[in-house]
Design a protein around this motif. Sequence first.
Motif, PDB file in Angstrom:
ATOM      1  N   ASP A 110       0.824  -1.215   0.000  1.00 10.83           N
ATOM      2  CA  ASP A 110       0.000   0.000   0.000  1.00 10.83           C
ATOM      3  C   ASP A 110       0.853   1.258   0.000  1.00 10.83           C
ATOM      4  N   LYS A 278     -12.856  -5.537   5.519  1.00 15.40           N
ATOM      5  CA  LYS A 278     -12.060  -5.304   4.306  1.00 15.40           C
ATOM      6  C   LYS A 278     -11.059  -4.167   4.476  1.00 15.40           C
ATOM      7  N   SER A 288      -5.655  -1.558   2.355  1.00 16.62           N
ATOM      8  CA  SER A 288      -6.479  -1.410   1.152  1.00 16.62           C
ATOM      9  C   SER A 288      -7.365  -2.636   0.956  1.00 16.62           C
ATOM     10  N   GLU A 289      -8.568  -2.396   0.450  1.00 11.89           N
ATOM     11  CA  GLU A 289      -9.466  -3.503   0.144  1.00 11.89           C
ATOM     12  C   GLU A 289      -8.839  -4.419  -0.901  1.00 11.89           C
ATOM     13  N   ARG A 290      -8.099  -3.827  -1.812  1.00 11.88           N
ATOM     14  CA  ARG A 290      -7.443  -4.627  -2.847  1.00 11.88           C
ATOM     15  C   ARG A 290      -6.487  -5.641  -2.235  1.00 11.88           C
ATOM     16  N   TRP A 291      -5.762  -5.234  -1.175  1.00 10.54           N
ATOM     17  CA  TRP A 291      -4.837  -6.165  -0.545  1.00 10.54           C
ATOM     18  C   TRP A 291      -5.568  -7.293   0.168  1.00 10.54           C
ATOM     19  N   GLU A 293      -8.390  -8.532  -0.656  1.00 12.78           N
ATOM     20  CA  GLU A 293      -8.844  -9.445  -1.708  1.00 12.78           C
ATOM     21  C   GLU A 293      -7.683 -10.269  -2.259  1.00 12.78           C
ATOM     22  N   THR A 294      -6.514  -9.660  -2.378  1.00 13.96           N
ATOM     23  CA  THR A 294      -5.347 -10.366  -2.917  1.00 13.96           C
ATOM     24  C   THR A 294      -4.934 -11.519  -2.029  1.00 13.96           C
ATOM     25  N   THR A 297      -7.311 -14.594  -2.108  1.00 12.40           N
ATOM     26  CA  THR A 297      -7.551 -15.211  -3.413  1.00 12.40           C
ATOM     27  C   THR A 297      -6.772 -16.518  -3.491  1.00 12.40           C
TER      28      THR A 297
END
Length: 370
Positions: A110, A278, A288-291, A293-294, A297
Amino acid sequence: MDQKTFEGWDTIDAEEAGLDADALEQIIDYARGNESTMNRDIGQALADGHFGEPWPIGEVVGPVKNRAGPSGLLLRRGKIVASWGDVDRVDMTFSISKSYLSLCAGIAVDDGLIPDIDAPVRELVRPGCGFDSPQNRDITWRQLLQLTSEWEGTMWDKPDWIDHNRVVMGQAGNGAPKGQKRDLHRPGTHWEYNDVRVNVASLALMHVFERPLPEVLKERIMDPIGASETWQWHGYEKSWIEIAGRKMQAVSGGAHWGGGLWISTMDHARVGQLMLNKGVWNGVRILSERWIETITTPCDLNPVYGMLWWLNTDGSPIYPAASRSSFFGIGVGTNLLWVDPDNDMVVVARWIEGDAINGFTERVMASLIQ
């Protein structure tokens, strides 16, 4: 159910939370009645060969602490529904430490300190840190965090082959005995649960931050979410190095040979709620929400593993009764940090016998009435 005041947390009764009160009491009785058979003297448990490694290669090289009895918390909709045991006691948590390491990696991503997790680690660490050899030079951050790095070498007196062929959560390698050295694969082509390689990831992250990871975790995650001051994160006797003119200790991603994260059930629950949210806490973005999710996964080589978190993926769920959205931090003992987005629920359960965890998750899910 234990009755106490939880500073900074709202509580909710079972009916309001959409759980059956009688079933909830049965969950607690089950957790207490299925205490781990692991010796409460953790040092003795490790000395007795808990991880199946002969001395001196399996020698404990970090601090240990005796454990307590079972404890746990169940949160729904961000409120505490039930607790049992001493939820404020700090205990070793073994491999849930790995999941906290993934949060530190997220801060580095991030902040732009790791611009690309698919780039070689050697680009961001100094020469001589274990990424110079032909086998290791192209290892990426993603591979380190997904346990597909196939890193070769010795870290803090422990060789990578000490965890070759290790069986964890039913995920096994070659059917050969644990610790029997095997031929290595190309990085990114073989999944193996390997504590030495996780410790390599920890050291590499410390180089990126040029700060001890406990300092980073405290400043960026634990303090902002209101965690206590009681948790500790330990390394090994020989894991002290100098970076940027400062002597600091590389922490371990588990307590396989001692060390690791020592933390209370309550503080685990806060981190679980952060993951459920999240990456947001009280309206403030922490990760971050992206992290999030990463790291949740599935890895291409192991559908029940993300980046240092276990997943409950369709087709091969770890705990069949739990929702398929569930993900877990899991450590020896068993220590369980369970995040269930579908049911807006976080569960922490500690020192339950491994064979009883399926029964525990079944009972939790059966208690949900709405």
